[in-house]
Scaffold this motif. Structure first.
Motif, PDB file in Angstrom:
ATOM      1  N   THR A 169      67.996  34.928 -98.121  1.00 48.12           N
ATOM      2  CA  THR A 169      68.144  36.266 -97.555  1.00 48.12           C
ATOM      3  C   THR A 169      66.839  36.729 -96.934  1.00 48.12           C
ATOM      4  O   THR A 169      66.822  37.305 -95.840  1.00 48.12           O
ATOM      5  CB  THR A 169      68.594  37.259 -98.641  1.00 48.12           C
ATOM      6  N   THR A 170      65.735  36.470 -97.614  1.00 47.25           N
ATOM      7  CA  THR A 170      64.424  36.856 -97.085  1.00 47.25           C
ATOM      8  C   THR A 170      64.144  36.161 -95.756  1.00 47.25           C
ATOM      9  O   THR A 170      63.678  36.788 -94.789  1.00 47.25           O
ATOM     10  CB  THR A 170      63.312  36.507 -98.096  1.00 47.25           C
TER      11      THR A 170
ATOM     12  N   SER B 285      67.306  50.299 -86.594  1.00 51.65           N
ATOM     13  CA  SER B 285      67.008  49.314 -87.640  1.00 51.65           C
ATOM     14  C   SER B 285      67.253  47.904 -87.136  1.00 51.65           C
ATOM     15  O   SER B 285      67.971  47.695 -86.152  1.00 51.65           O
ATOM     16  CB  SER B 285      67.873  49.565 -88.886  1.00 51.65           C
TER      17      SER B 285
ATOM     18  N   SER C 103      73.612  46.597 -89.211  1.00 46.50           N
ATOM     19  CA  SER C 103      72.466  47.264 -88.597  1.00 46.50           C
ATOM     20  C   SER C 103      72.859  48.716 -88.388  1.00 46.50           C
ATOM     21  O   SER C 103      74.046  49.076 -88.439  1.00 46.50           O
ATOM     22  CB  SER C 103      72.081  46.618 -87.257  1.00 46.50           C
TER      23      SER C 103
ATOM     24  N   ASN D 205      66.451  37.564 -92.869  1.00 50.83           N
ATOM     25  CA  ASN D 205      66.012  38.863 -92.384  1.00 50.83           C
ATOM     26  C   ASN D 205      64.695  38.752 -91.617  1.00 50.83           C
ATOM     27  O   ASN D 205      64.475  39.471 -90.634  1.00 50.83           O
ATOM     28  CB  ASN D 205      65.881  39.845 -93.547  1.00 50.83           C
TER      29      ASN D 205
ATOM     30  N   TRP E  34      76.552  40.934 -92.447  1.00 45.55           N
ATOM     31  CA  TRP E  34      75.372  41.528 -91.821  1.00 45.55           C
ATOM     32  C   TRP E  34      75.657  42.972 -91.424  1.00 45.55           C
ATOM     33  O   TRP E  34      76.813  43.359 -91.230  1.00 45.55           O
ATOM     34  CB  TRP E  34      74.981  40.752 -90.568  1.00 45.55           C
TER      35      TRP E  34
ATOM     36  N   GLU F 293      70.374  43.111 -90.731  1.00 46.26           N
ATOM     37  CA  GLU F 293      70.066  42.855 -92.142  1.00 46.26           C
ATOM     38  C   GLU F 293      71.180  42.034 -92.789  1.00 46.26           C
ATOM     39  O   GLU F 293      72.350  42.416 -92.731  1.00 46.26           O
ATOM     40  CB  GLU F 293      69.917  44.182 -92.880  1.00 46.26           C
TER      41      GLU F 293
END
Length: 327
Positions: free
Chosen positions: A65-66, A274, A270, A69, A268, A277
């Protein structure tokens, strides 16, 4: 004497086959954990090995996930910075000057074109802001603003110096953001490589435990994981989801059919201002992603929600986007 063949488990294949292939490790863990949990249910001999695998899988999911993103953030940061520099030469319309042309015209109205002072203030001409490296362009903008601000006898140039300095500072902030986004992604990938090694060892340890416990029936070891994941050739990127449904009541994103070549789905979102994500990755083979309570939405905010298909090769393009105003 003829050499004997080594056992198929003499080498940690999980470690060697997934080198440079993070998506494949993700697929192996997603497939193996539920398979192994079911195969060794109630057997205390596997508690330690299974616990290590569960810990490794949880850390891997968080790392994925990190990275996802961070990968989404870098292009946005790069585009913002490059667009800022491009705005120097972009004309609003056919009858208007670009920003750089406007600055040059102000400069020429105050000093002789290509005269000594012009050459001092803008030694490299306009090309200083268009043809040099990115860092050199930023330095040229900064220095141009400083030189203009020092022309105390010419208020128009001092004012232009303030304008150039403001632009330069804004461009530098965007460059810093881009550099930070790149560093964040590199750091995430380095951390994920460490997690890949840990996960491979946890998988190998589970297999080793299985060989010890089931020494009278070693074929049972193959029930712990899908051997074809290591032996199959790399797949192609999956097709994107053909349709998307968002059910606010159950907080579920779904598609009718799992896309071609896909094994799992990602959810996902957004919102205005932003970055995209990644919220959650679904279990293998499922066509719906139910968002947990830890994923929060701000009431009154417009969100864009979509699904992405993934497999051991990577992720697809995004599926159809659904707009929703959170309540």
């Amino acid at each position: 004497m003829a050499a004997t063949d080594s056992s198929k488990y003499a080498e940690n294949q999980f470690l060697t086959v997934t080198a440079g292939r993070f998506p494949l490790m993700g697929e192996i863990l997603a497939d193996t954990l539920p398979r192994a949990t079911a195969a060794i249910a109630g057997n205390p001999d596997f508690l330690t090995a299974l616990g290590r695998l569960q810990t490794a899988a949880a850390a891997w999911d968080s790392g994925e996930t990190t990275i996802a993103n961070a990968e989404a953030a870098l292009p946005a940061a790069t585009l913002a910075f490059e667009d800022k520099l491009a705005s120097l030469t972009r004309k609003p319309d056919a009858d208007s000057n670009s920003l750089l042309e406007t600055w040059d015209n102000i400069l020429r109205s105050q000093v002789a074109y290509r005269g000594p002072l012009y050459q001092t203030l803008l030694p490299g001409g306009r090309s200083s802001f268009t043809r040099l490296t990115l860092e050199a362009r930023l330095d040229a903008l900064r220095d141009f603003g400083i030189r203009l601000s020092g022309q105390n006898g010419k208020p128009a140039l001092v004012a232009l110096g303030t304008t150039v300095a403001t632009f330069s500072d804004a461009a530098r902030v965007l460059r810093t953001a881009q550099t930070h986004a790149k560093s964040t992604l590199e750091t995430a990938r380095l951390a994920q490589e460490t997690l890949r090694v840990h996960a491979a060892r946890a998988l190998y340890g589970l297999i080793g435990q299985g060989m010890s416990v089931w020494n009278d029936d070693p074929a049972r070891v193959d029930t712990l994981w899908n051997v074809h994941l290591l032996r199959s050739t790399p797949r192609r990127i999956p097709a994107p989801p053909a349709d998307t449904t968002w059910d606010p009541a159950t907080r579920t994103l779904s598609t009718t059919v799992l896309p071609s070549r896909a094994t799992r789905l990602e959810a996902w979102r957004s919102s205005p201002g932003s970055l995209p994500e990644l919220l959650l990755t679904a279990a293998p083979g499922t066509t719906a992603v139910a968002l947990p309570a830890t994923v929060t939405f701000i009431p009154g905010t417009l969100y864009q929600l979509w699904l992405v298909a993934i497999n051991s090769k990577g992720r697809s393009e995004e599926g159809p986007v659904r707009s929703w105003v959170a309540e």
